[in-house]
Design an enzyme around this catalytic site. Structure first.
Site, short mmCIF file in Angstrom:
data_model
loop_
_atom_site.label_atom_id
_atom_site.label_comp_id
_atom_site.label_asym_id
_atom_site.label_seq_id
_atom_site.Cartn_x
_atom_site.Cartn_y
_atom_site.Cartn_z
CD GLN A 135 -1.59 -2.25 2.04
OE1 GLN A 135 -0.41 -2.57 2.13
NE2 GLN A 135 -2.56 -2.93 2.61
CG ASP A 139 -6.51 -0.40 9.83
OD1 ASP A 139 -5.38 -0.90 9.70
OD2 ASP A 139 -7.06 0.26 8.93
#
Lengths: 338, 161
Positions: free
Chosen positions: A205, A246
């Site tokens: 990512q 997250d």
């Protein structure tokens, strides 16, 4: 806000014409982040099964997942079984609970239940008051989406404010647009800020998403391997770390992409402030209670169709790290409106 | 962790010379984990290959996963490839400093084993822009590939070469 990254809001409902003023969603489209930056392709999602698939397969991740979760409720009350007449609220509620259950179990580390619980709760309350639950779902989801968008934009400004002229910032994985947009605001304010992005194996990512959107924001970014963070810090090539999270615990612990814990430990060792973008939650008391997703080791061991290390090795792929709150210098929180 | 008991993992990092790993023995109940060693993956591949020849099945991890293992209390020992060492520290392959800091924090023993000698301090940036020959980063991306790093003596007790 002059620059908005595509990753900031990676779900679209406007790619198909609908009746003017309509708030119904019969399909929504999810940016396939596994293809970025080489392709900008949106995956159509028409039901909860498709939603779970794009989440599980990490076609979308981080904040994009929450957009998928919320828009799925709009889909399912629009496209749900035909017997959802206004008098059939029992079956409607059962269906909504089933949708919530599937979404909650799509990825174990993420607190989707905190969001689905709000939507289902609103529907239940409406039903108890004799109001069509579908109206409650529609109002709740649209209200939440509008609110979270505003709050995220507000946080982008806070992140930009935390950047000082001359900063060299290390980041990890991707924070769904906010860092790049903050970089753009910082530049507009006359601050010269550089970035180092870890590639973030195995999904890359950092290499794919973060370098791309920082470039889109006209920011200076250098890509490094995940193992180079020690060198960067020891050699004083970075003076600040900004990462996302997250999931958060009530005590301030967070869960974030694998690699975050060692970054936090090294930052503490070298006296480098660690700034984490959080979304406060009381769903769990501490990081110890957060389930950590173990992903298929083949995602680490195979690239394309090639077994990178041969056939006689095993692999191990925990998806997330817990970062204890004691290692966090500053949390820039978002009030998600829950 | 379900499959791994506390202090059951022996971690290997860096490009060891073949003779270093010949002496390695893994007691019953212990697992050999190997960091992959981006960007070239040479270290991960070679270490895995030598361990396999010794009858040890290695478990590969990416370079960002060691912290997780330490946090969970799973690491018994760390073997780091070292090109040079003296009383002030050791010159090791990049990635060693992360493990040294983690090992000290979590009170895990470090062993320094002889590395293959290489005489580059900076690698070609293009290697971090691709993975297995496929371009990953967008065009125009700048890369930085430090090949070695200094691990100060405070991070380990003694040198075992």
């Amino acid at each position: 806000m002059s620059f908005e990254s595509l990753l900031f809001w990676p779900v679209r409902t406007d790619l198909e014409p609908c009746a003017p003023g309509s708030r119904s969603v019969s399909v929504f489209y999810v940016l396939d982040e596994t293809l970025v930056p080489s392709k900008m392709k949106y995956i159509p999602v028409k039901n909860v099964k498709g939603a779970v698939a794009v989440i599980r397969e990490m076609k979308t991740r981080a904040f994009g997942q929450f957009l998928v979760v919320l828009n799925t409720f709009l889909l399912e009350i629009q496209n749900g079984p035909n017997h959802f007449k206004s008098s059939d609220q029992v079956r409607l509620m059962d269906h909504l609970k089933n949708v919530a259950h599937q979404l909650n179990n799509s990825r174990p580390t993420f607190p989707f239940a905190e969001v689905t619980g709000i939507v289902v709760g609103a529907a239940q309350k409406a039903a108890a008051n004799g109001v069509d639950p579908r109206l409650a779902v529609t109002k709740t989801v649209h209200g939440f989406l509008a609110g979270i968008r505003a709050r995220r934009l507000q946080r982008v400004q806070e992140i930009a404010d935390a950047m000082k002229d001359g900063d060299s910032i290390l980041t990890h994985c991707n924070v769904s647009g906010e860092l790049a947009m903050a970089a753009s605001l910082a530049a507009q304010a006359g601050k010269h800020v550089k970035f180092f992005a870890t590639e973030t194996r195995p999904y890359m990512q950092g290499a794919k998403l973060t370098t791309w959107e920082l470039q889109q924001a006209k920011a200076h970014v250098t890509l490094v391997a995940d193992n180079a963070i020690g060198s960067l810090m020891a050699d004083r090539l970075v003076n600040k770390v900004i990462i996302g999270s997250d999931r958060s615990a009530a005590n301030g612990d967070i869960a974030n992409k694998i690699g975050s814990y060692q970054i936090a430990v090294l930052a503490r060792e070298f006296g480098i402030p660690l700034i984490v973008l959080t979304q406060p939650s009381r769903g769990v008391a501490s990081g110890a209670e957060m389930p950590i997703e173990l992903r298929d080791a083949d995602e680490l061991l195979i690239f394309g169709s090639k077994k990178i290390f041969g056939t006689k090795v095993k692999g191990f792929y925990p998806g997330f790290d817990v970062v204890p709150h004691q290692l966090i210098t500053k949390a820039i929180a978002i009030n998600a409106g829950l | 962790m379900q499959d791994y008991k506390p202090k059951s993992i022996v971690l290997f990092q860096g490009l060891f010379c073949a003779d270093s790993l010949k002496k390695v023995k893994l007691a019953k109940g212990l697992h050999a984990f190997v960091t992959e060693g981006r960007p070239s993956l040479e270290a991960g591949r070679k270490t895995a290959s030598v361990l396999i020849k010794k009858g040890i099945t290695p478990t590969m991890i990416s370079d960002n996963m060691a912290g997780f293992l330490f946090f969970k209390g799973l690491v018994k020992e760390v073997n780091i490839a070292c090109q040079y060492a003296d009383q002030t520290g050791a010159l090791c392959d990049t990635g060693a400093l992360i493990l040294a800091v983690l090992a000290r924090k979590h009170k895990v023993a470090i062993k320094l084993l002889a590395a293959e000698h290489r005489h580059r301090f900076l690698g070609d940036p293009k290697y971090i822009l691709s993975f297995e020959g496929q371009r990953i980063a967008p065009k125009g991306t700048i890369g930085y590939v430090p090949m070695v790093e200094w691990v100060g003596v405070k991070y380990f007790k003694g040198v075992s070469l």
